[in-house]
Design a protein around this motif. Sequence first.
Motif, PDB file in Angstrom:
ATOM      1  N   THR A  21       0.740  -1.278   0.109  1.00  0.00           N
ATOM      2  CA  THR A  21       0.120   0.123   0.134  1.00  0.00           C
ATOM      3  C   THR A  21       0.936   1.242  -0.049  1.00  0.00           C
ATOM      4  O   THR A  21       0.567   2.115  -0.710  1.00  0.00           O
ATOM      5  CB  THR A  21      -0.879   0.122   1.248  1.00  0.00           C
ATOM      6  OG1 THR A  21      -0.255  -0.192   2.501  1.00  0.00           O
ATOM      7  CG2 THR A  21      -2.187  -1.201   1.203  1.00  0.00           C
ATOM      8  N   THR A  22       1.991   1.298   0.618  1.00  0.00           N
ATOM      9  CA  THR A  22       2.771   2.447   0.923  1.00  0.00           C
ATOM     10  C   THR A  22       3.516   2.631  -0.540  1.00  0.00           C
ATOM     11  O   THR A  22       3.456   3.835  -1.061  1.00  0.00           O
ATOM     12  CB  THR A  22       3.736   2.286   2.014  1.00  0.00           C
ATOM     13  OG1 THR A  22       3.371   2.024   2.975  1.00  0.00           O
ATOM     14  CG2 THR A  22       4.768   3.442   2.071  1.00  0.00           C
ATOM     15  N   THR A  27       4.452   5.609  -5.662  1.00  0.00           N
ATOM     16  CA  THR A  27       4.397   5.515  -7.038  1.00  0.00           C
ATOM     17  C   THR A  27       3.270   6.322  -7.751  1.00  0.00           C
ATOM     18  O   THR A  27       3.723   6.746  -8.887  1.00  0.00           O
ATOM     19  CB  THR A  27       4.746   4.072  -7.222  1.00  0.00           C
ATOM     20  OG1 THR A  27       5.550   3.380  -6.516  1.00  0.00           O
ATOM     21  CG2 THR A  27       4.882   4.060  -8.661  1.00  0.00           C
ATOM     22  N   TYR A  28       2.087   6.133  -7.506  1.00  0.00           N
ATOM     23  CA  TYR A  28       1.046   6.431  -8.302  1.00  0.00           C
ATOM     24  C   TYR A  28       0.340   7.642  -8.025  1.00  0.00           C
ATOM     25  O   TYR A  28      -0.400   8.081  -8.298  1.00  0.00           O
ATOM     26  CB  TYR A  28      -0.132   5.278  -8.025  1.00  0.00           C
ATOM     27  CG  TYR A  28       0.572   4.098  -8.804  1.00  0.00           C
ATOM     28  CD1 TYR A  28       1.136   3.827  -9.987  1.00  0.00           C
ATOM     29  CD2 TYR A  28       0.406   2.794  -8.014  1.00  0.00           C
ATOM     30  CE1 TYR A  28       1.479   2.788 -10.529  1.00  0.00           C
ATOM     31  CE2 TYR A  28       0.757   1.704  -8.516  1.00  0.00           C
ATOM     32  CZ  TYR A  28       1.539   1.526  -9.667  1.00  0.00           C
ATOM     33  OH  TYR A  28       1.833   0.473 -10.172  1.00  0.00           O
ATOM     34  N   MET A  29       0.825   8.502  -6.850  1.00  0.00           N
ATOM     35  CA  MET A  29       0.316   9.897  -6.655  1.00  0.00           C
ATOM     36  C   MET A  29       0.536  10.715  -7.808  1.00  0.00           C
ATOM     37  O   MET A  29       1.576  10.825  -8.374  1.00  0.00           O
ATOM     38  CB  MET A  29       1.078  10.537  -5.254  1.00  0.00           C
ATOM     39  CG  MET A  29       0.472  11.748  -4.868  1.00  0.00           C
ATOM     40  SD  MET A  29      -1.117  11.513  -4.119  1.00  0.00           S
ATOM     41  CE  MET A  29      -0.561  10.694  -2.439  1.00  0.00           C
ATOM     42  N   ALA A  97       8.997  -1.867  -3.692  1.00  0.00           N
ATOM     43  CA  ALA A  97       9.888  -1.402  -2.655  1.00  0.00           C
ATOM     44  C   ALA A  97       9.434  -0.286  -2.152  1.00  0.00           C
ATOM     45  O   ALA A  97       8.993   0.664  -2.701  1.00  0.00           O
ATOM     46  CB  ALA A  97      11.652  -1.380  -3.301  1.00  0.00           C
ATOM     47  N   LEU A  98       9.863  -0.129  -0.862  1.00  0.00           N
ATOM     48  CA  LEU A  98       9.651   1.309  -0.207  1.00  0.00           C
ATOM     49  C   LEU A  98      10.642   2.247  -0.818  1.00  0.00           C
ATOM     50  O   LEU A  98      11.618   2.088  -1.251  1.00  0.00           O
ATOM     51  CB  LEU A  98       9.894   1.241   1.252  1.00  0.00           C
ATOM     52  CG  LEU A  98       8.835   0.255   2.133  1.00  0.00           C
ATOM     53  CD1 LEU A  98       9.427   0.313   3.634  1.00  0.00           C
ATOM     54  CD2 LEU A  98       7.693   0.885   2.074  1.00  0.00           C
ATOM     55  N   GLN A  99      10.063   3.505  -1.051  1.00  0.00           N
ATOM     56  CA  GLN A  99      10.800   4.487  -1.862  1.00  0.00           C
ATOM     57  C   GLN A  99      12.208   4.691  -0.940  1.00  0.00           C
ATOM     58  O   GLN A  99      13.086   4.877  -1.955  1.00  0.00           O
ATOM     59  CB  GLN A  99      10.120   5.857  -1.789  1.00  0.00           C
ATOM     60  CG  GLN A  99      10.629   6.832  -2.727  1.00  0.00           C
ATOM     61  CD  GLN A  99       9.464   7.885  -2.946  1.00  0.00           C
ATOM     62  OE1 GLN A  99       9.211   8.425  -2.029  1.00  0.00           O
ATOM     63  NE2 GLN A  99       9.268   8.173  -4.189  1.00  0.00           N
ATOM     64  N   PRO A 135       6.603   4.964 -13.343  1.00  0.00           N
ATOM     65  CA  PRO A 135       8.191   5.208 -13.669  1.00  0.00           C
ATOM     66  C   PRO A 135       8.867   4.127 -13.984  1.00  0.00           C
ATOM     67  O   PRO A 135       9.946   3.881 -14.760  1.00  0.00           O
ATOM     68  CB  PRO A 135       8.425   6.129 -12.585  1.00  0.00           C
ATOM     69  CG  PRO A 135       7.453   6.669 -11.871  1.00  0.00           C
ATOM     70  CD  PRO A 135       6.262   5.485 -12.045  1.00  0.00           C
ATOM     71  N   THR A 136       8.501   2.802 -13.238  1.00  0.00           N
ATOM     72  CA  THR A 136       9.373   1.692 -13.438  1.00  0.00           C
ATOM     73  C   THR A 136       9.414   0.927 -15.043  1.00  0.00           C
ATOM     74  O   THR A 136       9.923   0.026 -15.102  1.00  0.00           O
ATOM     75  CB  THR A 136       8.993   0.680 -12.211  1.00  0.00           C
ATOM     76  OG1 THR A 136       7.600   0.309 -12.299  1.00  0.00           O
ATOM     77  CG2 THR A 136       9.180   1.244 -10.886  1.00  0.00           C
ATOM     78  N   ARG A 137       8.314   1.627 -15.610  1.00  0.00           N
ATOM     79  CA  ARG A 137       8.201   0.762 -17.006  1.00  0.00           C
ATOM     80  C   ARG A 137       9.460   0.956 -17.709  1.00  0.00           C
ATOM     81  O   ARG A 137       9.843   0.004 -18.281  1.00  0.00           O
ATOM     82  CB  ARG A 137       6.971   1.597 -17.849  1.00  0.00           C
ATOM     83  CG  ARG A 137       6.876   1.160 -19.073  1.00  0.00           C
ATOM     84  CD  ARG A 137       5.532   1.924 -19.874  1.00  0.00           C
ATOM     85  NE  ARG A 137       5.405   1.606 -21.127  1.00  0.00           N
ATOM     86  CZ  ARG A 137       4.877   2.454 -21.782  1.00  0.00           C
ATOM     87  NH1 ARG A 137       3.983   3.471 -21.671  1.00  0.00           N
ATOM     88  NH2 ARG A 137       4.845   1.820 -23.405  1.00  0.00           N
ATOM     89  N   GLN A 138      10.063   1.968 -17.527  1.00  0.00           N
ATOM     90  CA  GLN A 138      11.492   2.289 -18.263  1.00  0.00           C
ATOM     91  C   GLN A 138      12.630   1.220 -17.566  1.00  0.00           C
ATOM     92  O   GLN A 138      13.396   0.795 -18.297  1.00  0.00           O
ATOM     93  CB  GLN A 138      11.827   3.514 -18.549  1.00  0.00           C
ATOM     94  CG  GLN A 138      10.947   4.422 -19.532  1.00  0.00           C
ATOM     95  CD  GLN A 138       9.674   4.720 -18.973  1.00  0.00           C
ATOM     96  OE1 GLN A 138       9.270   4.847 -18.056  1.00  0.00           O
ATOM     97  NE2 GLN A 138       8.829   4.762 -19.914  1.00  0.00           N
TER      98      GLN A 138
END
Length: 175
Positions: A21-22, A27-29, A97-99, A135-138
């Motif tokens: 959830t975190t 990531t998606y904000m 992963a946590l930021q 952003p992890t797509r790349q």
Amino acid sequence: MPFTLRPAAPPDAPALAHIHTTSWRETYMGLMPEDFLARMTDEAARQRRQASWERTLAEGRELVLVAEQDGEVVAFASGGPARDHPGVDVELYTLYALQAAHGQGLGRALLHALARELGAGGARNLALWVLDVNPTRQWYARQGGREAGEKVVALPGGAELREVRLVWDDLTRLR
């Protein structure tokens, strides 16, 4: 900071739910509708995720690996049989992963360890779905994944999200 990888165990369910959830919130904000993101990351969502991870880990329905730093789970990945990827053997279901743990090689280590384990079971290739604006797509593309289609997911209220399929045709290249 050094980290260790290990198979997840049932007592890890609360940590997995917290990271799940975190990581979504981090990531998606701004990348998905606020009301949907709030429902997917609030306390009720965390509790639902924890219950789901408890079932998953107890039943051994999928391979789940965790990354620990200083005895704390900070990232995880899961995978198993491909669900909706025709011609693909296995799927990466989750990698979160946590930021605060980003940029340390945890994601790459988890992806490669999962590929090794799934490949040892006879899988030849792997796929995943990633939100098109994630952003992890790349990052996945830099790990050797190639784009191979997309789908649109309808959300409550009429909003839509687009997901892109990434495929690794040769799982041995991820080991």
